[in-house]
Design an enzyme around this catalytic site. Structure first.
Site, PDB file in Angstrom:
ATOM      1  N   VAL A  22       0.623  -1.606  -0.001  1.00  0.00           N
ATOM      2  CA  VAL A  22       0.437  -0.171  -0.080  1.00  0.00           C
ATOM      3  C   VAL A  22       1.039   1.605   0.024  1.00  0.00           C
ATOM      4  CG1 VAL A  22      -0.472  -0.199   2.425  1.00  0.00           C
ATOM      5  CG2 VAL A  22      -2.138   0.931   1.075  1.00  0.00           C
ATOM      6  N   GLU A  23       0.648   2.328  -1.088  1.00  0.00           N
ATOM      7  CA  GLU A  23       1.270   3.392  -0.430  1.00  0.00           C
ATOM      8  C   GLU A  23       0.833   4.737  -0.589  1.00  0.00           C
ATOM      9  OE1 GLU A  23       2.842   2.867  -5.570  1.00  0.00           O
ATOM     10  OE2 GLU A  23       1.468   3.190  -5.414  1.00  0.00           O
ATOM     11  N   ILE A  24       1.497   5.362   0.201  1.00  0.00           N
ATOM     12  CA  ILE A  24       0.656   6.381   1.684  1.00  0.00           C
ATOM     13  C   ILE A  24       1.216   7.590   0.580  1.00  0.00           C
ATOM     14  CG2 ILE A  24       0.499   6.781   3.765  1.00  0.00           C
ATOM     15  CD1 ILE A  24       0.926   4.581   4.901  1.00  0.00           C
TER      16      ILE A  24
END
Length: 318
Positions: free
Chosen positions: A151-153
């Site tokens: 997951v890219e924050i």
């Protein structure tokens, strides 16, 4: 699990939103879900029932249950009770700007609003947030979120560090592998990498250099096997002989050739014209005539689960 987050609001139950819902439920969270599309509730129910055995194989958390979600026709009246929002609306700035402003106005001011946007930085759709735009950020998963851990924050310049930290801790508590971007970038990281290799793949197939099936084989039997365990940079380190000097050695060794390949790739870049897309689609279509896509999806999921369990016992692999 972050004890402050017990109920998640999921806005949009397409492919991504439904998968997020499955993951949240598997981790013992309560979920309030909404999607205005006709038949959305029935499709979500069917999807969750189909994926639950897969999640059972991975391992369910205490209190995990398919009964812990509520599908509502209008989420506005429920936003005051959620502790985290995962937005999965269409990839349109105008749509997201209006939606995020509404979520900002109706949720508690400390609730993180995470968008699953595939490539639009959140700074482009927070202009109408009046309460607290500093808690808005990107929480972009890789499909399907209940299986793929990335997951890219992506915080925008005004996102407060405390919200980025809390989002990172929350996603990690779900078994996700969060990566925090240091600055906004259209398409973020993974989709930019995917676009780069995808564009070259489209060009090679559309030009008739290789079949669609053989192109995929080059990835699944070569690059993909390595990259699932060591990404492109560590692969270069190992390919250069390992050790501190391995990476630089490989770049110096392959540099002239790569520059020539890149020049040819740029000269033959895939053109996104209707004619090129139709030609490419025909090549992929020939392959699909003899392929059971449902079986491909099922077998893919089985192998991903096995691979992730193996990687859990290999701490030096990222």
């Amino acid at each position: 699990m972050s004890t402050s987050i017990k109920t998640v609001g999921v806005v949009g139950t397409g492919v991504i939103g439904a998968s997020w819902t499955a993951l949240f439920l598997a981790k013992g969270l309560n979920v309030i879900v909404s999607d205005p599309a006709p038949g959305a509730e029935e499709k979500l129910t069917a999807y969750l029932k189909k994926q639950w055995p897969v999640l059972e194989r991975i391992g369910l958390s205490t209190n995990a249950s398919l009964s812990n979600y509520k599908f509502v026709s209008d989420i506005d009246n429920h936003l005051g009770s959620v502790d985290f929002v995962q937005e999965n609306a269409p990839e349109r700035v105008d749509f997201k700007r209006k939606l995020i402003a509404n979520l900002d106005a109706r949720t508690r001011s400390d609730v993180i609003i995470a968008s699953s946007s595939s490539g639009i930085p959140s700074s482009q759709f927070i202009d109408d947030c009046k309460q607290n735009p500093s808690r808005v950020l990107i929480g972009h998963p890789f499909n399907p979120p209940h299986l793929i851990p990335l997951v890219e924050i992506v915080p925008h310049p005004g996102t407060e560090d405390k919200y980025t930290k809390l989002a990172t801790e929350f996603y990690a508590s779900l078994g996700k592998h969060p990566v925090v971007l240091r600055q906004e970038s259209p398409g973020f990281i993974a989709n930019r990498l995917q676009a780069a290799i995808g564009n070259e793949a489209y060009s090679l197939v559309q030009r008739g250099i290789v079949s669609a099936k053989d192109l995929d084989t080059c990835v699944t039997s070569g690059l993909g096997l390595r990259w699932a365990l060591t990404g492109p940079l560590m692969t270069n380190v190992l390919g250069g002989g390992g050790g501190a000097a391995g990476f630089k050695h490989l770049l110096q060794h392959l540099g002239p050739g790569v520059q020539a390949w890149t020049k040819d790739m740029n000269e033959h870049a895939f053109q996104w014209t209707p004619e090129s897309i139709e030609s490419l689609e025909a090549s992929v279509g020939d392959w699909l005539k003899t392929t059971d896509v449902a079986s491909v999806e099922s077998e893919r999921d089985d192998v991903i689960i096995s691979l992730m369990k193996l990687k859990d016992n290999a701490p030096d692999l990222v």
